[in-house]
Each structure stands twice: as structure tokens, then as C-alpha cells.
Motif scaffolding. Structure first.
Motif, short mmCIF file in Angstrom:
data_model
loop_
_atom_site.label_atom_id
_atom_site.label_comp_id
_atom_site.label_asym_id
_atom_site.label_seq_id
_atom_site.Cartn_x
_atom_site.Cartn_y
_atom_site.Cartn_z
N SER A 1 102.47 67.18 -23.36
CA SER A 1 101.20 67.41 -23.64
C SER A 1 100.61 66.24 -24.42
CB SER A 1 101.23 68.51 -24.75
OG SER A 1 101.62 67.87 -26.09
N GLY A 2 99.51 65.90 -23.48
CA GLY A 2 98.67 64.40 -23.83
C GLY A 2 97.74 64.65 -24.96
N PHE A 3 97.74 63.56 -25.64
CA PHE A 3 96.29 63.61 -26.84
C PHE A 3 95.66 62.58 -26.71
CE2 PHE A 3 94.87 64.08 -31.01
CZ PHE A 3 94.92 65.26 -31.20
N ILE A 4 94.22 62.75 -26.74
CA ILE A 4 93.23 61.80 -26.81
C ILE A 4 92.58 61.75 -28.19
CG2 ILE A 4 91.18 61.18 -25.61
CD1 ILE A 4 92.30 62.31 -22.88
N PHE A 5 92.58 60.67 -28.97
CA PHE A 5 92.16 60.42 -30.18
C PHE A 5 90.69 59.98 -30.04
CE2 PHE A 5 96.47 59.79 -30.11
CZ PHE A 5 97.07 60.38 -31.08
N GLN A 6 89.96 60.35 -31.28
CA GLN A 6 88.37 60.10 -31.32
C GLN A 6 88.30 58.46 -31.38
OE1 GLN A 6 86.91 61.87 -34.90
NE2 GLN A 6 84.83 60.53 -34.66
N GLU A 7 89.44 57.92 -32.14
CA GLU A 7 89.40 56.55 -32.27
C GLU A 7 90.06 55.94 -31.44
OE1 GLU A 7 90.98 58.59 -34.19
OE2 GLU A 7 89.76 59.13 -36.01
N PHE A 8 90.51 56.29 -30.19
CA PHE A 8 91.02 55.64 -29.04
C PHE A 8 92.47 55.53 -29.36
CE2 PHE A 8 86.76 53.42 -29.23
CZ PHE A 8 86.05 54.64 -28.75
N ALA A 9 92.88 54.72 -30.47
CA ALA A 9 94.44 54.54 -30.95
C ALA A 9 95.03 53.88 -29.91
CB ALA A 9 95.03 55.90 -31.04
N LEU A 10 94.42 52.73 -29.11
CA LEU A 10 94.96 51.76 -28.46
C LEU A 10 95.50 50.71 -29.33
CD1 LEU A 10 92.04 51.97 -26.08
CD2 LEU A 10 94.28 52.88 -25.64
N VAL A 11 96.73 49.85 -28.60
CA VAL A 11 97.06 48.81 -29.20
C VAL A 11 95.97 47.71 -28.83
CG1 VAL A 11 99.05 47.24 -29.44
CG2 VAL A 11 99.34 49.56 -29.14
N GLU A 12 95.21 47.19 -29.53
CA GLU A 12 94.17 46.35 -29.33
C GLU A 12 94.61 45.11 -28.71
OE1 GLU A 12 90.36 46.76 -30.33
OE2 GLU A 12 91.23 48.76 -30.21
N ARG A 13 95.70 44.52 -29.16
CA ARG A 13 96.04 42.99 -28.64
C ARG A 13 96.81 43.06 -27.17
NH1 ARG A 13 96.20 38.65 -30.79
NH2 ARG A 13 98.32 38.41 -30.29
N SER A 14 97.09 44.49 -26.60
CA SER A 14 97.86 44.57 -25.57
C SER A 14 96.75 44.59 -24.06
CB SER A 14 98.84 45.59 -25.69
OG SER A 14 99.60 45.57 -26.53
N THR A 15 97.21 44.48 -23.31
CA THR A 15 96.45 44.65 -21.81
C THR A 15 96.16 46.02 -21.81
OG1 THR A 15 98.24 44.70 -20.33
CG2 THR A 15 97.08 42.26 -20.86
N VAL A 16 95.12 46.29 -20.93
CA VAL A 16 94.97 47.73 -20.70
C VAL A 16 95.86 48.20 -19.64
CG1 VAL A 16 93.52 48.84 -18.51
CG2 VAL A 16 92.38 47.18 -20.29
N LEU A 17 96.67 47.42 -18.88
CA LEU A 17 97.82 47.92 -18.31
C LEU A 17 98.96 48.18 -19.10
CD1 LEU A 17 99.24 48.64 -15.46
CD2 LEU A 17 99.83 46.26 -15.23
N ARG A 18 99.29 47.41 -20.15
CA ARG A 18 100.60 47.74 -20.97
C ARG A 18 100.17 48.92 -21.52
NH1 ARG A 18 105.24 46.18 -20.98
NH2 ARG A 18 105.44 48.01 -21.37
N ASN A 19 98.86 49.10 -22.19
CA ASN A 19 98.33 50.21 -22.95
C ASN A 19 98.62 51.54 -22.21
OD1 ASN A 19 97.14 50.37 -25.62
ND2 ASN A 19 96.45 48.35 -25.00
N VAL A 20 98.30 51.52 -20.71
CA VAL A 20 98.42 52.66 -20.04
C VAL A 20 99.98 52.78 -19.83
CG1 VAL A 20 97.65 53.75 -17.65
CG2 VAL A 20 96.10 52.37 -18.86
N LEU A 21 100.77 51.81 -19.68
CA LEU A 21 102.25 51.99 -19.40
C LEU A 21 102.65 52.59 -20.58
CD1 LEU A 21 103.09 48.66 -17.41
CD2 LEU A 21 103.40 51.02 -16.41
N ASN A 22 102.11 52.12 -21.82
CA ASN A 22 102.86 53.01 -23.15
C ASN A 22 102.81 54.45 -22.95
OD1 ASN A 22 103.19 50.80 -24.51
ND2 ASN A 22 101.49 50.67 -25.57
N GLY A 23 101.93 55.13 -22.00
CA GLY A 23 101.95 56.49 -21.74
C GLY A 23 103.17 56.88 -20.86
#
Lengths: 252, 260
Positions: free
Chosen positions: B84-106
Motif C-alpha cells: 500500500s502506497g501513501f501520498i502525503f499532503q506535504e510531499f515528504a520527499l528527501v529535498e536534497r536528493s535527486t528526483v530519480l533517487r527519491n523515486v528509487l526510495n519507493g
């Protein structure tokens, strides 16, 4: 209102008393104080021109100071990583982080020069007591900084990775570390700069480095040579500052 | 499996709270459906979504997610959290990492533990991440750092990270309330679109009735920790919707005040 006025009078009396006591018991003569200005000026005059023939000693002493600062900082980093984690509110329970924080505060309260003197007594002259003293002294500050860096990261990305199925170590690596890395780099460089500055004087108590030469030349009245070494120290401090500024821009 | 979420007589109170955040909630969401939780702040939407995500313990009642019951005493396994995936109102991304790195965190929940710690994605992990980026229309941002992106772009990254989990259920907590109206519609179009294309169920919360009506097949109205209606979009009643946001005290409030 009355009690506030009374408090003011009491504080004023206390300060005046402390100043008078210091004057009266320090054997200060007015004539000696009056002539202090010209004497200092004359003393500085004897430092010019600086003697450039001590270049070898400067290079040798600076290199040793640098080695003490590098190895002392390395020791502080190695001690601060586990102690920083143990002093963090978000990683461990209060039962653990409270005593660790108290220990770090105690370490910070011990002056470096005192630690260095004790280490000279324990392990003898040379760079080793300097390295141990720097490592010990710097850990008090650096471990506290690391703990604050861990506690300062945004928690939401950490929760998001937990929700995605990442374990604790994967969260530490991929959500906490990327956020704290620039803070750790900045704090470590800042502490290294302090270590380098502080290790310049360690030679005065026999703990190695360029401070040894300053002390030797001043004691043997070779002020022109002491001036050269002092200038070298100033150049080093400015250079450290410049490198620090450049690195800070890089990590910002 | 035909039901994505099935909860029965569920109650939960935060420690130290004098009122339950969820009170005797029952809900059934068939697999593949898109359902909106509608209600004012404090209605219990976030709590319900967090509970379904396995982040709350010590609740009472029965709940099953994706066909298996969830345990009120233990956090779910890594596999189930990834399901089950969760999407947060405040995005909850790792701001200093790249987009690809954040997506790979999934992908971390799908990797063996050691590989996850090292962060060494396999070619197939990369393929899933690239496909998620592509579906979210942000392939060109892959190497950008998240802190250089706009709000709308960030929420696309968060959706891509969620898709990288290959979830069968997507829980989204106010996914668009930090965005302007045009961006909000764009993001919900994307979210319901990619979920539909993958056959994933979507349960999203919103406090905006118009968005809920546009992007959900069914609307669940919440107020004061209870579900007050559960209807297909066509049957949504204006009065009942307005009632969700009505000020004033409910009957249970009056009761509480009478005793205290």
C-alpha cells in the motif's frame, strides 16, 4: 520597586569590591602601568624585521601542527559518530541520551591546555599528547553537533520511507543521512578549523607543533624569529578561513 | 481479491485525547475503485488513512487491507507496507536528493534488506522507477534535486515514488491541498489515471467537495470521527455535504459538556 533598588546597590557594591580587591592584591604600581604602553611598543619594535632564516623550523612546526589537527580531528570524528547517535533524542531513549549529553558537557568544560598538560604527563613530549588532547576536547562539541544534526532532519520523509517498507538502516541511509550530510560536513570543517587554531599553541606545554618554536624563541629573546613564526601562524589561520569559506559555498 | 479495504466497527483514540479520533467506522472499498473521503479538518480522514497504512496501533475493531487482516498490535511487514502506497499532503520527499533517487526510495521495500541499505538498484528497479517517472510526465526532471522543483512537480515526484512501490492500494492524504486549483485538478487527473491504468485502488481524502465529485466514483463523508454517508457520486446530496462543514456542536459534544 524598593527591592529592585536594593538589588542594584548590592550588585554595584559587589563589583566595586571585586575590582578594588584585584587592584590591591596584584602588586600594581602606577609608574609601572604608565610605562607599560611604551614598553610593549618597544618590544614589538624588536620583532622587526622578522628573521626569515627560520623557514625550515616554520615548515617543520607547521607540518607537525597540521598532522596533530588532522589526526586529532579524525579521532574526534570517530568518537563523535557513536556518541552523537547516543546523544540524539530521535534515535535513543532519554535513559541513554541524557547521561551521554551530561558527559559531553563535562568534556566541553575541561580546557584543552589542561588536557594537553595531563597528556604530556601521561604519554610524554611530542605530537601524541596533542593528538589525544585535541580528539578528547573536540568530541565534546562535535558529538553534540552530530546529535543536533540527526535531530534536526525533517521527519516526514523518514515516515514516508517507513511507509514504503524501508527498514531502519535503509531509512537512516536514504532519508536521514542526505538531510544531515551538509550539516555534518559544515560542523566537521568548523571543528577542524578550531582544532588547527588550538593546536598552534599546544607546543607551549610540550604537546608538539609550531607553538614549541614560538615559546622557544620568546624565552631566548629571539623576537625577530618569534615574529616570523607568528606571521606564519597568522598566514595559516587566514588560509584555513579562506578554504573554509570556499568549502561552505560548495556544501551550501 | 475483490475488496481492497474492509473495515468493521473500528474505533481509535490518540493517547491522552478525551475524544476518539475514529468512532465505530465501517467501510468497504472494492478493488479498482476510486473513493474520496470528504470532511472538514479533524473529521478523522488522516487518522483513517494512517491506520490503513499500518502506522497506528492499539485500535479496536476489524480491518483488512488487500484481502489480509491488519494487526492492531504489530506494525505490518515490509512487504505489506510496500503493497500500500501513501501520498502525503506535504510531499515528504528527501529535498536534497535527486528526483530519480527519491523515486528509487519507493523501491526500498521491494529490495532485500542489505541491497536497500546500500541503495544499489537492480536494472529492473531502475526500469520500474523510469516507467513511474514517465507516467508522471517528469522523465526530464530525473537528475534535478527536489529542492529546485515547484509544488506541482514535487507532488508528481511523490506519486512516482508511490508507483515505484508497485502498490495495489494508493492512500492519499489531502494530496492537492497545498496546490493551486489548476494544479490540483492536474494532479488528481494524473493520480486517478495512473492508478486506473495499473488497476490499483485509490482512497484519497479532500476537504473540497468539487474535487471529490470530479475524481472519485464514490464519496464517503466524515464528521467528528464517524462516517456520516457513503454514496456513489451521482447520489451525492448537497445538504449532506454542507452538513459536513456545519459549525456548532454535535449531539455528542453537548453530552460531553453536560457531564463535565
Amino acid at each position: 520597586m524598593r527591592s529592585r533598588r536594593f538589588g542594584g546597590i548590592a550588585a554595584g557594591t559587589l563589583v566595586a569590591g571585586a575590582v578594588l580587591w584585584s587592584f590591591a592584591t596584584s602588586d600594581l604600581e602606577v609608574s609601572r602601568m604608565m610605562s607599560a604602553g611604551p614598553r610593549v611598543a618597544e618590544f614589538l619594535g624588536r620583532m622587526f624585521p622578522p628573521d626569515p632564516t627560520v623557514m625550515d623550523e616554520i615548515v617543520k612546526g607547521s607540518a607537525e601542527t597540521l598532522r596533530i589537527a588532522i589526526l586529532g580531528s579524525l579521532g574526534a570524528v570517530i568518537l563523535s559518530v557513536p556518541l552523537g547517535i547516543l546523544a540524539s533524542e530521535t534515535m535513543v531513549s532519554p535513559v541513554l541520551y541524557r547521561p551521554v549529553r551530561t558527559l559531553l558537557a563535562f568534556i566541553r568544560a575541561v580546557p584543552l591546555i589542561l588536557v594537553a598538560m595531563l597528556m604530556v604527563g601521561a604519554v610524554g613530549l611530542g605530537p601524541l599528547p596533542g593528538i589525544i588532547a585535541i580528539a578528547f576536547h573536540a568530541t565534546g562539541m562535535l558529538a553534540k553537533f552530530y546529535a543536533e544534526a540527526i535531530d534536526g532532519v525533517a521527519r516526514r520523509p523518514v515516515a514516508a520511507l517507513e511507509s514504503a517498507g524501508a527498514g531502519p538502516l535503509a531509512r537512516l541511509r536514504h532519508a536521514i543521512w542526505p538531510q544531515m550530510a551538509p550539516v555534518v560536513a559544515r560542523d566537521t570543517i568548523f571543528r577542524f578549523e578550531l582544532n588547527l587554531r588550538e593546536s598552534l599553541i599546544l607546543g607551549i606545554v610540550g604537546a608538539g607543533g609550531i607553538g614549541f618554536y614560538i615559546q622557544t624563541y620568546v624565552r631566548s629573546f629571539q623576537y625577530d624569529k618569534a615574529a616570523s613564526v607568528t606571521l606564519a601562524v597568522i598566514v595559516m589561520v587566514v588560509a584555513i578561513e579562506a578554504i573554509n569559506v570556499a568549502l561552505r559555498r560548495r556544501f551550501a | 481479491m475483490t475488496t481492497a479495504v474492509e473495515i468493521d466497527d473500528l474505533s481509535f483514540a490518540y493517547p491522552g485525547a478525551d475524544r476518539p479520533a475514529l468512532e465505530r467506522v465501517s467501510l468497504m472499498v472494492p478493488a479498482g475503485e476510486s473513493v474520496a473521503l470528504l470532511g472538514a479538518s479533524g473529521a478523522g480522514k488522516t487518522t483513517l488513512l494512517a491506520l490503513l497504512d499500518g502506522r497506528l496501533l492499539a485500535w479496536r475493531g476489524r480491518a483488512s487491507v488487500l484481502g489480509a487482516p491488519i494487526d492492531p498490535d504489530h506494525p505490518p511487514s515490509r512487504d505489506r507496507r510496500a503493497d500500500s502506497g501513501f501520498i502525503f499532503q506535504e510531499f515528504a520527499l528527501v529535498e536534497r536528493s535527486t528526483v530519480l533517487r527519491n523515486v528509487l526510495n519507493g523501491r526500498l521495500g521491494r529490495m532485500p534488506p542489505l541491497r536497500a541499505v546500500l541503495g544499489a538498484p537492480t536494472p529492473s528497479d531502475l526500469e520500474v522507477a523510469r516507467a513511474a517517472l514517465d507516467d508522471c510526465g517528469i522523465s526530464d526532471l530525473a537528475d534535478r534535486r527536489v529542492d529546485s522543483l515547484s509544488g506541482g512537480q514535487r507532488q508528481r515526484v511523490a506519486i512516482a515514488r508511490c508507483l515505484a512501490q508497485e502498490p495495489r492500494l494508493i492512500l492519499a492524504d489531502e494530496p492537492v491541498s497545498n496546490l493551486d486549483p489548476a494544479r490540483a485538478a492536474e494532479i488528481l487527473t494524473l493520480l486517478t489515471g495512473v492508478a486506473g491504468a495499473r488497476g490499483a485502488t485509490v482512497l484519497f481524502s479532500s476537504h473540497q467537495p468539487d474535487l471529490a465529485r470530479r475524481f472519485a466514483q464514490r464519496i464517503v463523508g466524515m464528521r467528528g470521527g464517524r462516517i456520516v454517508f457513503d454514496v456513489p457520486v451521482a447520489e451525492l446530496n448537497e445538504d449532506a455535504t454542507a452538513d459536513l462543514y456545519r459549525d456548532g456542536v454535535s449531539v455528542s459534544d453537548v453530552g460531553l459538556r453536560a457531564v463535565t
